[in-house]
Design an enzyme around this catalytic site. Structure first.
Site, mmCIF file in Angstrom:
data_model
loop_
_atom_site.group_PDB
_atom_site.id
_atom_site.type_symbol
_atom_site.label_atom_id
_atom_site.label_comp_id
_atom_site.label_asym_id
_atom_site.label_seq_id
_atom_site.Cartn_x
_atom_site.Cartn_y
_atom_site.Cartn_z
ATOM 1 N N HIS A 1 69.126 19.491 51.196
ATOM 2 C CA HIS A 1 70.448 19.607 51.500
ATOM 3 C C HIS A 1 71.050 20.552 49.910
ATOM 4 C CE1 HIS A 1 75.020 18.266 50.822
ATOM 5 N NE2 HIS A 1 74.982 18.525 52.402
ATOM 6 N N CYS B 1 64.860 29.014 63.809
ATOM 7 C CA CYS B 1 66.088 29.000 63.444
ATOM 8 C C CYS B 1 66.182 28.075 62.714
ATOM 9 C CB CYS B 1 67.464 28.472 64.385
ATOM 10 S SG CYS B 1 67.152 26.787 65.127
HETATM 11 C C1 PEP Z 1 65.555 22.762 61.725
HETATM 12 O O1 PEP Z 1 65.117 21.666 61.663
HETATM 13 O O2 PEP Z 1 64.300 23.499 61.626
HETATM 14 C C2 PEP Z 1 67.067 23.179 61.723
HETATM 15 C C3 PEP Z 1 67.242 24.513 61.312
HETATM 16 O O3 PEP Z 1 67.939 21.446 61.733
HETATM 17 P P1 PEP Z 1 68.095 20.987 60.328
HETATM 18 O O4 PEP Z 1 67.582 21.571 59.509
HETATM 19 O O5 PEP Z 1 69.248 21.545 60.261
HETATM 20 O O6 PEP Z 1 67.823 19.978 60.695
#
Ligand code: PEP
Ligand code: MG
EC number: 2.7.9.1
Length: 851
Positions: free
Chosen positions: A427, A803
């Protein structure tokens, strides 16, 4: 049959001699270029890598052959010439050939005191650096130079058991041997390997006639460069010391004079305007023909200029960009070459303040460099204290075991974040990168002692709350106090270089942006849209957290809808702000993802606050929070599962998106929002959510009497979604690979806990690199290829992107280009580096010969 060597082992440097950087080293090659430019370079012989390696083994070359071009009684210098100047080499040895007869000649030319000082220095340097004798045996601080010379010669005889050699051939042979052997020493090897030199990197040596900066008329030595090493702006800098030899000029700050005319004191331009003009002209010639900004080392011998050497100007990242852009603007190099010359990591450095590379570093701890840049502030341990500190106008560093979504306001208020736990996708790391906040995570050697209100380093040092520390998110180090910083530098050269990069790259770059601030940063860095807006981050700020908690505590769907009706205008305003900032560029909004319990407090004080806020007994609140807890929340009720179980949340978000779209489009914005469903693993999930969102769209169209389009897509972050991409693509116009979760689920490796053992895994070669940091092409990459291929089968014109945090890395960009993805999306601060990497990879492909 014996192989004929490609190059002679001993070569006089002439314009046409066979000299190559990979056989004689960069310095020898550069000297040949200077000779070809007809610059006044003293006679120079180059010894090849082979010759030097033979010397190290005791096979001496023909010394008479080396000495012949220098005539009778020569005075010589030897300098190293490694293939890449950055790999270093042994220190230069000057004045080889000093002996009594040379001394007599120099006495006539420059006077006895200068000649004797020169002789003394040579004997001392030969004894210490060539014969490796103890320097203390040659230290005679209270003697005159001529006494010290006499005693040094005696000391040599005593220590070395032989008279000091007068024969230039012997001096030269011994000096060559000591330099060749120094290159083979362990520390020299380790140092150059750390700079990227291969284990078998060779050393060349250049033997050059000494130009004497001592004597009658204008004599001296100096170094000149034509740009500022920090900024890259044109500026003549360097130093000149009259009556000095090369090395002395570089270190003798007390006697150095200005190069250009200066009110503060004498200058070379005043003393010797013709030589100065010649030096300026040489700078220009070097720049145009060597296609580089060079630092030129020179000696003036009774008014005559000699050029001894030229090296690439050492430069900070900001200067590197400006120099490359200026060379291209002056048509000395093509734009594409300017783009290729800059390391993407150097760009990232320019986006943030950094610890000055020359600053002293007193390291408290080293963790994972999670978000680049450096910041100084007072230690605080809670988000509330961070906010209080910001309210007082005091910079602070938020130090937490790990951060949770509740810390978001504290993170906004802090100048940097330091956590003891977590990895590159924890986080703290993700939010830090999003905010451009320097961040070090996983500093597991540090202990937070909350009782004493301090952090304790592994060496036992304690740093109390309120003490000043510096977090260097570029190196992962946490430093004592406030070292000197260098400022971020987004100047015109930076923008120009990136514009040129955009002209050539063949894959899109979007930004992961959750807030208007993020979106503005993304625009500033010319992202082509938002590739991932994590909407849950919008609920942690301001007064939304309270409303969100009320929603979680609602007893039934009607109550829940009533609270969501209050959240809807807030979300609509969020989206409206994003649409406005992005001005018609695509904005991909991911529906709510995390488990609901993340919005609830976990400690007693928080539970009490919440019970007051909701007017519920503490016991009831505690019970409800416990009921929402999951054994494995990352694999629990999150993402689309929440959307299926509590559809009102997604419906509210869809309505907010569509209403904001209508408002924006009524003002001519032309927004086509992209809505993305997270944590999908089955086609039916998409089908269900799609039909509900379609219904909301129809309702908004009717209520607002306004038509609009939208695109629905799926975030592929479970292995099953990749495998079933063909089905899923029936209902999805785009697939965006979330490689953070996909890596977590492919490896079965918790992204929040991996930091605890990752370094052991990498050190022991279990993983080549942390897969959360560097995309695992072999495993996760295969799922991406399968997902892309099957997705295309399901829908031929499907849009594909990545992403996860990997989106900003060169290897992931390379992979996505090869797979024909449409774009990558990464934290806003990584966008410039991604644009440059994408351009460089495109150019490299173009340069490859067609097969
Ligand atoms: C992922 O899981 O790659 C993502 C971009 O979402 P998050 O990091 O919010 O889980
Ligand atoms: Mg995810």
């Amino acid at each position: 049959m014996q192989q004929v060597a490609r190059f002679q082992s001993i070569t006089l440097i002439t314009p046409t001699a066979a000299i190559a950087a990979d056989a004689h080293g960069g310095r020898a090659k550069c000297l040949q270029r200077l000779v070809r430019l007809d610059l006044p370079v003293p006679k120079t012989i180059a010894l090849s890598f082979d010759a030097v390696s033979q010397i190290a083994k005791g096979q001496m070359p023909d010394m008479a052959g080396i000495l012949a071009p220098f005539g009778y009684d020569p005075l010589l210098s030897i300098r190293p010439s490694s293939q890449d100047p950055d790999w270093g080499g042994p220190g230069a040895i000057l004045n080889i050939g000093m002996n009594p007869s040379q001394h007599r000649r120099l006495c006539d030319r420059m006077g006895e005191p200068a000649a004797t000082r020169l002789y003394l220095r040579f004997v001392q340097s030969y004894a210490v650096h060539v014969h490796r004798l103890d320097p203390e045996a040659f230290d005679f601080p209270d003697c005159t130079d001529s006494e010290a010379l006499k005693r040094s010669l005696e000391a040599y005889e005593f220590e070395a058991d032989e008279a000091f050699p007068d024969d230039p051939a012997v001096q030269l042979a011994e000096a060559l041997r000591s330099m060749a052997r120094a290159w083979d020493g362990t520390s020299a090897r380790l140092l150059r390997e750390a700079k990227g030199a291969p284990a078998d990197a060779g050393l060349g040596l250049v033997v050059q006639a000494m130009a004497m900066g001592l004597g009658d008329g204008e004599c001296g030595a100096g170094v000149i460069q034509y740009v500022n090493s920090n900024t890259g702006m044109p500026q003549v800098t360097g130093r000149y010391v009259a009556q000095s030899l090369r090395r002395q000029a570089l270190i003798d700050a007390d006697n150095a004079i200005y190069l250009t005319r200066d009110k503060r004191g004498p200058s070379l331009e005043d003393r010797s305007p013709a030589v100065f003009e010649q030096l300026i002209a040489i700078g220009d010639i070097c720049r145009r023909t060597l296609r580089e900004e060079m630092a030129v080392e020179f000696t003036i011998e009774s008014g005559t200029l000699w050029i001894l050497d030229a090296v690439r100007v050492p430069r900070a990242s900001q200067a590197a960009v400006r120099i490359a852009v200026a060379l291209a603007c002056d048509e000395i190099i093509p734009r594409e070459e300017a783009v290729m010359r800059i390391q993407p990591t150097a760009l990232t450095e320019l986006l943030h303040r950094q610890v000055d590379p020359r600053a002293q570093r007193d390291i408290i701890v080293k963790g994972i460099a999670a978000s680049p840049g450096a910041a100084t502030g007072r230690i605080v341990f809670t988000s509330n204290d961070a906010q209080a500190s910001a309210a007082r106008g005091e910079g602070c560093i938020l130090v937490r075991r790990e951060t949770t979504p509740e810390d978001i306001r504290g993170m906004h208020a802090a100048h940097a974040v330091l956590t003891m736990r977590g990895g590159i996708t924890s986080h703290a790391a993700v939010i830090g990168r999003g905010l451009g906040l320097p961040c070090v995570v996983g500093a597991s050697a540090l202990i937070i002692d909350r009782k004493e209100g301090c952090i304790v380093a592994a060496d036992g040092r304690k740093f109390a709350e309120g003490e000043i520390i510096t977090v260097d998110g570029t190196t992962g180090e946490v430093l004592v106090g406030a070292p000197v910083m260098v400022e971020a530098a987004l100047d015109d050269a930076f923008q120009t270089l990136l514009q040129w990069a955009d002209d050539v790259r063949d894959i899109g770059v979007r930004a992961n942006a959750d807030t208007p601030d993020d979106a503005q940063t993304a625009r500033n860095f010319a992202a082509e849209g938002i590739g991932l807006c994590r909407t849950e981050h919008m609920f942690f700020s301001g007064d939304r957290l309270g409303v969100m908690r009320e929603m979680i505590f609602a007893d039934n769907a009607d109550d829940r809808r009533a609270v969501l009706d209050r959240l809807m205008p807030m979300q609509r305003a969020d989206f409206a702000a994003l649409f406005e900032i992005m001005a018609g560029l695509p904005v991909c909004i991911r529906l709510f993802d995390p488990p609901l319990h993340e919005f609830l407090p976990s400690d007693k004080a928080g539970l009490r606050d919440l019970s007051e806020q909701l007017a519920l007994p503490v016991a009831k609140v505690t019970e409800r929070v416990a009921a929402l807890a999951e054994y494995n929340p990352m694999l629990g009720m999150r993402g689309v599962r929440l959307g299926i179980a509590i559809p009102e949340i997604y419906e509210m978000q869809a309505r907010a998106i569509f209403e904001a779209t209508v408002d924006a489009n009524k003002n001519g914005a032309g927004v086509v929002p992209e809505i993305m469903i997270p944590v999908v693993s089955a086609m039916r999930e998409v089908e269900l959510v799609k039909s509900r969102i379609d219904a909301v769209a129809a309702s908004v169209r009717t209520c607002r009497k306004y038509d609009f389009e939208y695109r629905l897509g799926v975030m592929v972050e479970t292995p099953r979604a990749a495998l079933r991409a063909e089905d899923i693509a029936q209902h999805a116009e785009f697939l965006s690979f979330g490689t953070n979760d996909l890596t977590q689920m492919t490896y079965g490796l918790s992204r929040d806990d991996a930091g605890r053992f990752m370094s052991a895994y990498v050190q022991q070669g279990v993983y080549a690199e942390d897969p959360f940091h560097s995309l695992d092409i072999e495993g996760v990459g295969e799922l991406l290829s399968i997902g892309a291929e099957r997705g295309r089968k399901g829908r031929s014109n499907i849009t594909l992107s990545l992403c996860g945090e990997h989106g900003g890395t060169r290897s992931a960009i390379d992979f996505c280009r090869k797979q024909g993805f449409d774009y990558v999306s990464c934290s806003p601060f990584r966008v410039p580096g991604a644009r440059l990497s994408a351009a460089q990879l495109t150019l490299i492909d173009k340069m490859k010969p067609a097969i």
